[in-house]
Scaffold this motif. Structure first.
Motif, PDB file in Angstrom:
ATOM      1  N   HIS A  12      52.591  64.822 -92.806  1.00 46.99           N
ATOM      2  CA  HIS A  12      52.272  63.836 -93.884  1.00 46.99           C
ATOM      3  C   HIS A  12      50.965  64.792 -94.620  1.00 46.99           C
ATOM      4  N   ILE A  44      41.188  54.050 -91.077  1.00 56.49           N
ATOM      5  CA  ILE A  44      42.407  53.449 -91.838  1.00 56.49           C
ATOM      6  C   ILE A  44      42.776  52.383 -90.833  1.00 56.49           C
ATOM      7  N   ARG A  60      38.298  58.843 -87.609  1.00 58.55           N
ATOM      8  CA  ARG A  60      38.462  60.273 -87.368  1.00 58.55           C
ATOM      9  C   ARG A  60      38.042  61.380 -88.542  1.00 58.55           C
ATOM     10  N   ASN A  90      50.086  56.791 -93.454  1.00 58.68           N
ATOM     11  CA  ASN A  90      49.811  55.447 -93.631  1.00 58.68           C
ATOM     12  C   ASN A  90      48.290  55.141 -93.963  1.00 58.68           C
ATOM     13  N   HIS A 200      57.793  53.931 -90.746  1.00 53.61           N
ATOM     14  CA  HIS A 200      56.495  54.578 -89.851  1.00 53.61           C
ATOM     15  C   HIS A 200      55.908  53.499 -89.455  1.00 53.61           C
ATOM     16  N   LEU A 225      47.584  54.132 -80.860  1.00 50.91           N
ATOM     17  CA  LEU A 225      48.645  55.206 -81.069  1.00 50.91           C
ATOM     18  C   LEU A 225      49.590  55.449 -80.227  1.00 50.91           C
ATOM     19  N   PHE A 229      51.627  51.685 -81.980  1.00 51.19           N
ATOM     20  CA  PHE A 229      52.706  52.399 -82.906  1.00 51.19           C
ATOM     21  C   PHE A 229      53.801  52.130 -82.487  1.00 51.19           C
ATOM     22  N   ASP A 332      54.282  65.521 -86.868  1.00 52.83           N
ATOM     23  CA  ASP A 332      53.041  64.440 -87.298  1.00 52.83           C
ATOM     24  C   ASP A 332      51.896  64.996 -87.710  1.00 52.83           C
ATOM     25  N   PHE A 335      47.877  64.795 -88.398  1.00 56.97           N
ATOM     26  CA  PHE A 335      47.505  64.206 -87.062  1.00 56.97           C
ATOM     27  C   PHE A 335      47.640  64.842 -85.842  1.00 56.97           C
TER      28      PHE A 335
HETATM   29  N1  URA Z   1      47.766  58.482 -86.378  1.00 63.76           N
HETATM   30  C1  URA Z   1      48.235  57.792 -87.742  1.00 63.76           C
HETATM   31  O1  URA Z   1      47.337  57.138 -88.296  1.00 63.76           O
HETATM   32  N2  URA Z   1      49.147  58.033 -88.527  1.00 63.76           N
HETATM   33  C2  URA Z   1      50.108  58.947 -87.767  1.00 63.76           C
HETATM   34  O2  URA Z   1      51.100  59.191 -88.487  1.00 63.76           O
HETATM   35  C3  URA Z   1      49.713  59.680 -86.647  1.00 63.76           C
HETATM   36  C4  URA Z   1      48.367  59.200 -85.954  1.00 63.76           C
END
Ligand code: URA
Ligand code: ZN
Length: 383
Positions: A12, A44, A60, A90, A200, A225, A229, A332, A335
């Motif tokens: 990302h 986020i 973070r 995201n 995602h 997470l 997720f 990823d 992150f």
């Molecule tokens: N945390 C996130 O917010 N997004 C990701 O894609 C991976 C970890």
């Protein structure tokens, strides 16, 4: 250094313009700049914005690895990655006001396209420093636009941008999930233009699912997470299946993040529950219910990334997808950086995935090469 392409399809960026937009916001999603000059904070997830946590410690840390493409290229070089398909992270453009969605999707997608073009250009003088790396991108969609035709237009426009290889999307759709019939024009446009959808997660599960906000705060990002997720993705795809999206759009192609969440593991159970549901026409009820079964969808409509950090998940993914040829390596990034925060560290989050792929397919070198890059080259038509 491998002598075959290693392609990262799950990587990302927050483009600089997007981060500036988050900096101007005061509610989730937003970026907070601590007064003491420490790293900015990225807030986020709704669980990030807990009032009892000081603003300087929420969410973070967000450093240049989130937006600086040179840092991405250095990361690729360090981990032997030859090609990356970058995507906005995201929560994409989900939260934008109706009037802003189209402008921002065009801006972000044009910026991504330009970044790819610039990096891939032969005229770059610093390829010695970074190695020769290639970029492609998944575009972002203006899902909060007032009319689905605006989303469809962007899907069509993206086909004309040479480095775009699909679109990335979360699970909220137009706000009511992916079984919303109002999404049909979007599914139709994706299928008709043969645009791959990278699905995602972002929203996870409500805190109550984990025992309340006090529990989620206690354990940081682990519950949202690691569990929220993957379950979010599983629920979203199951709702698509149940509502007949794959019956109406049999040509839809979807790449699921995190090896499909828990879908590979639960596919048999989902199938069995459908076969026993009296509501559905096939079982004597009055609701349509899905016609195609989950295995046929997994084998024809679904690709899975290999971002699952272990052999059990990878084996389930390969079994569910019907072949390792539908599995694609990802990281990823940015992150899950190493906690040491040293710039030139190898990332355990990446090596764990490399090891899981080799541990699962090691005897079959062709299959390993396929998952690491060959499958992506074929499926995404990369040079
Ligand atoms: N945390 C996130 O917010 N997004 C990701 O894609 C991976 C970890
Ligand atoms: Zn991701």
């Amino acid at each position: 250094m491998a002598d075959f392409p290693i392609v990262d399809i799950h990587t990302h960026v927050y483009t600089p313009a997007y981060l500036d937009m988050l900096r101007a916001r005061k509610k989730v999603p937003y970026v907070h700049d601590p007064a003491n000059g420490a790293d900015s904070r990225l807030i986020i997830l709704s669980s990030d914005d807990d009032a009892s946590t000081p603003a300087d410690q929420r969410g973070r840390p967000v450093d240049s690895s989130y937006s600086d493409i040179e840092v991405k290229l250095a990361f690729m070089k360090r981990h032997g990655i030859t090609t990356s398909v970058i995507s906005l992270a995201n929560p994409w453009l989900d939260f934008l006001d109706v009037d802003d969605a189209q402008i921002w999707s065009e801006r972000i997608n044009n910026d991504l396209e330009e970044t790819c073009a610039q990096v891939n250009s032969k005229t770059r003088t610093d390829t010695v420093a970074t190695g020769i790396k290639t970029l492609y991108a998944f575009g972002a969609l203006p899902l909060s636009a007032p009319d689905a035709s605006i989303i469809v237009n962007e899907i069509t426009r993206l086909k004309m941008l040479p480095h775009m290889r699909g679109v990335i999307m979360g699970t909220s759709g137009l706000g009511n999930g992916l079984d919303d019939q109002k999404l049909d024009p979007v599914w139709a446009a994706l299928a008709q233009t043969q645009t791959l959808l990278f699905l995602h997660p972002h929203y996870g599960l409500p805190d109550e699912a984990f025992g309340g906000s006090e529990v989620t705060q206690r354990y940081g990002h682990v519950l949202p997470l690691a569990l929220g997720f993957p379950l979010e993705t599983t629920i979203a795809v199951t709702r698509m299946l149940l509502s007949g999206v794959f019956d109406r759009f049999p040509d839809l192609k979807i790449l699921l993040a995190h090896s499909g969440g828990t879908l590979p593991f639960l596919a048999g159970r989902i199938d069995s529950c459908i076969a026993h549901e009296r509501k559905f026409v096939a079982n004597g009820g009055s609701a349509q219910g899905p016609v195609r079964d989950v295995w046929s969808v997994l084998n024809t409509n679904i690709y899975l990334d290999a971002v699952v950090y272990g052999e059990a998940g990878l084996r389930a993914a390969i079994h569910a997808a019907g072949s390792h040829e539908r599995l694609l390596f990802g990281t990823d990034n940015p992150f899950f950086p190493p906690l040491s925060e040293k710039e030139d560290d190898i990332w355990p989050s990446v090596t764990t995935n490399y090891k899981a792929i080799e541990g699962t397919l090691g005897e079959d070198k062709e299959a390993v090469r396929g998952v690491l890059g060959g499958n992506a080259v074929r499926i995404l038509n990369l040079n």
